[in-house]
Scaffold this motif. Structure first.
Motif, mmCIF file in Angstrom:
data_model
loop_
_atom_site.group_PDB
_atom_site.id
_atom_site.type_symbol
_atom_site.label_atom_id
_atom_site.label_comp_id
_atom_site.label_asym_id
_atom_site.label_seq_id
_atom_site.Cartn_x
_atom_site.Cartn_y
_atom_site.Cartn_z
ATOM 1 N N LEU A 124 0.958 -1.245 0.276
ATOM 2 C CA LEU A 124 -0.183 -0.112 -0.221
ATOM 3 C C LEU A 124 1.087 1.079 0.166
ATOM 4 O O LEU A 124 0.804 2.447 -0.257
ATOM 5 N N THR A 166 -8.419 -1.991 6.955
ATOM 6 C CA THR A 166 -7.683 -1.268 6.710
ATOM 7 C C THR A 166 -8.581 -1.666 4.980
ATOM 8 O O THR A 166 -8.606 -0.012 4.830
ATOM 9 N N GLU A 169 -9.759 2.237 5.950
ATOM 10 C CA GLU A 169 -9.102 3.265 6.196
ATOM 11 C C GLU A 169 -8.747 3.496 4.334
ATOM 12 O O GLU A 169 -9.031 4.679 3.925
ATOM 13 N N GLN A 170 -8.935 2.720 3.416
ATOM 14 C CA GLN A 170 -8.686 2.475 2.338
ATOM 15 C C GLN A 170 -9.991 3.704 1.455
ATOM 16 O O GLN A 170 -10.274 4.641 0.746
ATOM 17 N N GLN A 171 -11.144 3.153 2.162
ATOM 18 C CA GLN A 171 -12.743 3.504 1.447
ATOM 19 C C GLN A 171 -12.387 5.499 2.480
ATOM 20 O O GLN A 171 -13.506 6.141 1.250
ATOM 21 N N GLU A 173 -10.519 6.971 2.438
ATOM 22 C CA GLU A 173 -9.285 8.355 1.816
ATOM 23 C C GLU A 173 -9.844 8.183 0.208
ATOM 24 O O GLU A 173 -8.802 8.807 -0.212
ATOM 25 N N SER A 175 -10.065 5.799 -1.587
ATOM 26 C CA SER A 175 -8.817 4.754 -2.707
ATOM 27 C C SER A 175 -9.029 4.358 -3.143
ATOM 28 O O SER A 175 -10.482 3.499 -3.492
ATOM 29 N N HIS A 177 -7.680 1.386 -4.347
ATOM 30 C CA HIS A 177 -7.249 -0.179 -4.003
ATOM 31 C C HIS A 177 -8.266 -1.128 -2.987
ATOM 32 O O HIS A 177 -9.779 -0.540 -2.854
ATOM 33 N N SER A 239 -14.805 -4.243 -1.383
ATOM 34 C CA SER A 239 -14.000 -4.355 -0.211
ATOM 35 C C SER A 239 -14.122 -4.381 1.178
ATOM 36 O O SER A 239 -15.438 -3.656 1.120
#
Length: 250
Positions: A124, A166, A169-171, A173, A175, A177, A239
């Protein structure tokens, strides 16, 4: 270019995932203590990039070194997508708490939990200009207690929470990913042989697992691998979800 990095790729589910992805024209980075010659030859036949890295995932310094080298290779300017499959896992120690082998407990935690966390963290950091999809291979044992599997159940439960956290957190942001868990159910692999070789004193449910084999209830690794890859190429991956093979094969 598209790359897939697969841990525990020398046999079982890892080898089957690698073979299916090669058929989908995905470049392969294999990570295991030994190399699967069939996977290497299949990639060569398809004229795809293939590289094997020998790595003992129970040694964090080795994980850092090997995956830093891998990241230098795959996170190049022309890489469009990267798939990381944290597939390697160990079931030992199979025994009751009070009788556990400390060294085996340490290896279990290192391989099943610490290695996926360390590798995911590194990738990441590096995946700035391409989409990263992380698949953490988990187990139904991460959702229910099984006598004799205290360490395995605990590491898989922790891996599920790491996956969900994780993803959150990515959502947050915004992101691109994606990180998911994949519970492959009961498969006809070396891990099942290891489970059936344990004692009744150490593993309360051993007769049930022997019955799975005798009754032909163990799925092949190829069937389980195809269900995962079909999900990944469908474009409908959510995700933070822990997917179960039983749901995918309905």
């Amino acid at each position: 270019m598209k790359y897939a990095i697969i841990t525990g790729s020398s046999k079982g589910l890892g080898a089957s995932i690698a073979e299916r992805l090669i058929k989908e024209n995905v470049n392969i980075v294999s990570v295991a203590r030994t190399e699967n010659e069939g996977v290497r030859k299949l990639a060569a036949e398809k004229d795809l990039f293939y590289k094997h890295f020998t790595c003992d995932l129970s040694k964090v310094d080795e994980v850092d070194l090997v995956f830093s080298e891998i990241s230098d290779i795959i996170f190049s300017g022309n890489t469009e997508e990267v798939l990381l499959v944290n597939n390697a896992g160990v079931i030992e120690p199979i025994d009751k708490v009070g009788n556990l082998d400390t060294n085996k407990v340490n290896i279990n935690i290192q391989v099943n939990l610490l290695a996926p966390i360390v590798i995911s963290n590194l990738f990441l950091q590096k995946a700035k200009d391409c989409k990263l999809t992380i698949v953490n291979v988990t187990s139904g044992a991460g959702e229910r207690p099984i006598q004799g599997w205290s360490t395995y159940c605990s590491t898989k439960a922790a891996l599920n929470m790491f996956t969900k956290t994780t993803a959150l957190e990515q959502q947050s942001e915004q992101s691109k990913h994606v990180i998911i868990g994949y519970s492959p159910g009961i498969m006809d692999t070396d891990m099942q042989v290891e489970i059936r070789s344990s004692s009744k004193d150490s593993f309360h449910d051993i007769e049930t697992f022997k019955g799975y084999k005798e009754q032909g209830l163990l799925r092949s690794a190829d069937v389980v691998a195809n269900a995962l890859v079909d999900l990944l190429i469908s474009g409908d991956v959510q995700s933070g979800t822990i997917y179960n093979v039983n749901e995918l094969l309905k």
